[in-house]
Design a protein around this motif. Structure first.
Motif, mmCIF file in Angstrom:
data_model
loop_
_atom_site.group_PDB
_atom_site.id
_atom_site.type_symbol
_atom_site.label_atom_id
_atom_site.label_comp_id
_atom_site.label_asym_id
_atom_site.label_seq_id
_atom_site.Cartn_x
_atom_site.Cartn_y
_atom_site.Cartn_z
ATOM 1 N N UNK A 114 118.540 66.256 59.382
ATOM 2 C CA UNK A 114 119.982 66.224 59.556
ATOM 3 C C UNK A 114 120.547 65.299 58.491
ATOM 4 N N UNK A 115 121.501 65.757 57.713
ATOM 5 C CA UNK A 115 122.047 64.904 56.656
ATOM 6 C C UNK A 115 122.818 63.731 57.219
ATOM 7 N N UNK A 116 122.904 62.667 56.392
ATOM 8 C CA UNK A 116 123.695 61.514 56.781
ATOM 9 C C UNK A 116 122.935 60.419 57.485
ATOM 10 N N UNK A 117 121.640 60.604 57.657
ATOM 11 C CA UNK A 117 120.824 59.584 58.320
ATOM 12 C C UNK A 117 119.787 59.081 57.329
ATOM 13 N N UNK A 118 119.637 57.775 57.235
ATOM 14 C CA UNK A 118 118.650 57.196 56.343
ATOM 15 C C UNK A 118 119.080 57.234 54.888
ATOM 16 N N UNK B 186 112.300 59.428 51.768
ATOM 17 C CA UNK B 186 113.348 58.886 52.630
ATOM 18 C C UNK B 186 112.867 57.631 53.332
ATOM 19 N N UNK B 187 113.797 56.745 53.576
ATOM 20 C CA UNK B 187 113.519 55.548 54.387
ATOM 21 C C UNK B 187 114.590 55.453 55.459
ATOM 22 N N UNK B 188 114.142 55.074 56.644
ATOM 23 C CA UNK B 188 115.095 54.944 57.745
ATOM 24 C C UNK B 188 115.392 56.241 58.451
ATOM 25 N N UNK B 189 114.593 57.269 58.195
ATOM 26 C CA UNK B 189 114.754 58.533 58.918
ATOM 27 C C UNK B 189 113.625 58.661 59.921
ATOM 28 N N UNK B 190 113.836 59.477 60.924
ATOM 29 C CA UNK B 190 112.856 59.642 61.989
ATOM 30 C C UNK B 190 111.504 60.085 61.428
ATOM 31 N N UNK B 191 110.446 59.492 61.930
ATOM 32 C CA UNK B 191 109.102 59.942 61.578
ATOM 33 C C UNK B 191 108.566 60.705 62.775
ATOM 34 N N UNK C 183 110.786 53.341 59.335
ATOM 35 C CA UNK C 183 109.977 54.517 59.033
ATOM 36 C C UNK C 183 110.319 55.037 57.637
ATOM 37 N N UNK C 184 109.357 55.619 56.976
ATOM 38 C CA UNK C 184 109.583 56.200 55.664
ATOM 39 C C UNK C 184 108.660 57.382 55.486
ATOM 40 N N UNK C 185 109.061 58.309 54.632
ATOM 41 C CA UNK C 185 108.216 59.479 54.485
ATOM 42 C C UNK C 185 108.650 60.402 53.371
ATOM 43 N N UNK C 186 107.885 61.479 53.259
ATOM 44 C CA UNK C 186 108.142 62.523 52.286
ATOM 45 C C UNK C 186 108.497 63.819 53.006
ATOM 46 N N UNK C 187 109.517 64.452 52.497
ATOM 47 C CA UNK C 187 109.977 65.744 52.992
ATOM 48 C C UNK C 187 109.994 66.719 51.807
ATOM 49 N N UNK C 188 110.079 67.991 52.117
ATOM 50 C CA UNK C 188 110.206 68.966 51.036
ATOM 51 C C UNK C 188 111.146 70.089 51.452
#
Length: 125
Positions: A109-113, A97-102, A33-38
């Motif tokens: 949560x920091x430390x993931x992906x 981010x890549x590898x974080x929950x979509x 999974x990959x995505x954009x956060x803000x």
């Protein structure tokens, strides 16, 4: 670990458009999974849009629906977020981010992906 780099932020007036681009150093071939956060100043990091896997329809949070478009291209190691009809409320640091929950139900949560350093988007009224 995959290196992530964002580009394309800047300052625009309300109603304007920006295209955010994210490049990855390598993809593991796991169809992550990959995505954009803000992150708006003083608030928690929040999901904007993400893709669970290649070929799946992107997920958009309500504030992004109808205005933002996510395009994933694993062959080119890229993830693009086209943002139209921007509002002052979209002003934030945007992270790829890549590898974080979509999922909208998964808070940051920091430390993931793998995450980039962020690119600033500022929308003036």
């Amino acid at each position: 670990q995959t290196q992530v780099e964002e580009s394309g932020g800047g300052e625009v007036q309300a109603g304007g458009s920006l295209t955010l681009s994210c490049s990855f150093s390598k993809l593991t071939g796991l169809d992550l999974p990959m995505g954009w956060w803000r992150q708006i100043q003083g608030k928690e990091r929040e999901l904007v849009s993400c893709s669970r896997q290649t070929g799946a329809d992107p997920l958009y949070v309500d504030s992004a629906k109808g205005r933002f478009t996510l395009k994933r291209n694993d062959a080119e190691n890229s993830l693009v977020l086209q943002m139209n009809s921007l509002r002052p409320g979209d002003t934030a640091m945007y992270y790829c981010a890549i590898g974080y929950f979509c999922s909208e139900s998964e808070p940051y949560r920091p430390g993931i992906g793998s995450w980039g350093q962020g690119t600033q988007v500022t929308v003036s009224s």
